[in-house]
Design a protein around this motif. Structure first.
Motif, PDB file in Angstrom:
ATOM      1  N   THR A   7      45.206  43.644  36.219  1.00 40.52           N
ATOM      2  CA  THR A   7      44.135  43.160  37.079  1.00 40.52           C
ATOM      3  C   THR A   7      43.320  42.131  36.302  1.00 40.52           C
ATOM      4  OG1 THR A   7      42.579  44.882  36.384  1.00 40.52           O
ATOM      5  CG2 THR A   7      44.021  45.392  38.269  1.00 40.52           C
ATOM      6  N   THR A   8      42.255  41.657  36.899  1.00 39.04           N
ATOM      7  CA  THR A   8      41.431  40.647  36.234  1.00 39.04           C
ATOM      8  C   THR A   8      40.597  41.232  35.104  1.00 39.04           C
ATOM      9  OG1 THR A   8      39.670  40.977  37.858  1.00 39.04           O
ATOM     10  CG2 THR A   8      41.257  39.196  38.285  1.00 39.04           C
ATOM     11  N   ASP A   9      40.455  42.571  35.049  1.00 38.19           N
ATOM     12  CA  ASP A   9      39.616  43.149  34.004  1.00 38.19           C
ATOM     13  C   ASP A   9      40.318  44.139  33.086  1.00 38.19           C
ATOM     14  OD1 ASP A   9      39.851  45.189  35.880  1.00 38.19           O
ATOM     15  OD2 ASP A   9      37.785  45.835  35.680  1.00 38.19           O
ATOM     16  N   MET A  10      41.614  44.427  33.314  1.00 40.75           N
ATOM     17  CA  MET A  10      42.283  45.421  32.491  1.00 40.75           C
ATOM     18  C   MET A  10      43.792  45.407  32.725  1.00 40.75           C
ATOM     19  SD  MET A  10      41.577  49.517  32.272  1.00 40.75           S
ATOM     20  CE  MET A  10      39.875  49.159  31.872  1.00 40.75           C
ATOM     21  N   ARG A  12      46.814  48.234  32.608  1.00 36.74           N
ATOM     22  CA  ARG A  12      47.033  49.684  32.553  1.00 36.74           C
ATOM     23  C   ARG A  12      48.533  49.937  32.553  1.00 36.74           C
ATOM     24  NH1 ARG A  12      44.363  54.708  34.583  1.00 36.74           N
ATOM     25  NH2 ARG A  12      42.534  53.421  34.965  1.00 36.74           N
ATOM     26  N   ASP A  38      46.665  37.590  29.715  1.00 33.41           N
ATOM     27  CA  ASP A  38      45.404  37.254  29.071  1.00 33.41           C
ATOM     28  C   ASP A  38      45.268  38.174  27.860  1.00 33.41           C
ATOM     29  OD1 ASP A  38      42.804  36.947  28.194  1.00 33.41           O
ATOM     30  OD2 ASP A  38      41.898  37.179  30.169  1.00 33.41           O
ATOM     31  N   ASP A  40      42.998  38.748  25.887  1.00 34.78           N
ATOM     32  CA  ASP A  40      41.683  39.345  25.686  1.00 34.78           C
ATOM     33  C   ASP A  40      41.401  40.532  26.600  1.00 34.78           C
ATOM     34  OD1 ASP A  40      41.046  37.506  23.666  1.00 34.78           O
ATOM     35  OD2 ASP A  40      40.419  36.034  25.154  1.00 34.78           O
ATOM     36  N   LEU A  41      42.282  40.810  27.548  1.00 28.54           N
ATOM     37  CA  LEU A  41      42.057  41.947  28.438  1.00 28.54           C
ATOM     38  C   LEU A  41      42.166  43.262  27.676  1.00 28.54           C
ATOM     39  CD1 LEU A  41      44.070  41.089  31.690  1.00 28.54           C
ATOM     40  CD2 LEU A  41      41.586  41.169  31.394  1.00 28.54           C
ATOM     41  N   ARG A 120      35.523  49.302  28.397  1.00 28.97           N
ATOM     42  CA  ARG A 120      34.619  48.418  29.151  1.00 28.97           C
ATOM     43  C   ARG A 120      33.339  48.091  28.390  1.00 28.97           C
ATOM     44  NH1 ARG A 120      36.209  51.536  34.594  1.00 28.97           N
ATOM     45  NH2 ARG A 120      37.946  50.169  35.165  1.00 28.97           N
ATOM     46  N   GLN A 122      32.433  46.136  26.106  1.00 34.27           N
ATOM     47  CA  GLN A 122      32.763  44.946  25.326  1.00 34.27           C
ATOM     48  C   GLN A 122      31.633  44.480  24.420  1.00 34.27           C
ATOM     49  OE1 GLN A 122      35.812  43.464  25.081  1.00 34.27           O
ATOM     50  NE2 GLN A 122      36.507  45.170  26.318  1.00 34.27           N
TER      51      GLN A 122
END
Length: 132
Positions: A7-10, A12, A38, A40-41, A120, A122
């Motif tokens: 996803t855009t934030d992680m 899994r 990405d 950096d995720l 989360r 960060q």
């Protein structure tokens, strides 16, 4: 085998069968070759309910397998959390968390909520907070 959800934030990776080094390598390869890769995720490895079919020595060499497959390294400061359902599995995976060959900071948790909170956070330091 792993089911991977990006996803855009992680990212899994959820184990869907016995956890082998080949299965981990395939999941890494799938993620690194994904068009929306990405580095950096934050990454969550959910191993709950699956048997780990690797020796502690093999787990310690995991960085060699993933680096050889991808020929790329994650950005410094990236986070990866591993959810291991038992303390025994957590102890077996603990060597990964202290391996200096991994650029990403890696922690092992028994709780999904703790793992997600750490991933989360960060803006928080990467030092072990004692949760997990």
């Amino acid at each position: 085998m792993f089911a991977t959800d990006i996803t855009t934030d992680m990212v899994r990776h959820t184990a869907t069968g016995p956890v082998t080094l080949d299965a981990v390598a395939a999941a890494f390869h799938h993620w690194f070759e994904h068009p929306e890769f990405d580095p950096d995720l934050p990454v969550l490895w959910d191993l709950r309910g699956q048997f780990i079919q690797a020796s502690v020595a093999d787990i310690g060499k995991l960085h060699q397998i993933t680096s050889a497959l991808t020929d790329r390294r994650r950005a410094s400061g990236g986070r990866s959390a591993i959810i291991a359902a038992t303390q025994t599995a957590g102890r077996a995976l603990a060597g990964v968390t202290t391996n200096p060959n991994f650029v990403a900071s890696i922690r092992v948790f028994q709780s999904e909520a703790d793992a997600l909170a750490w991933l989360r956070a960060q803006d928080q330091p990467l030092e072990d907070t004692g949760s997990g």
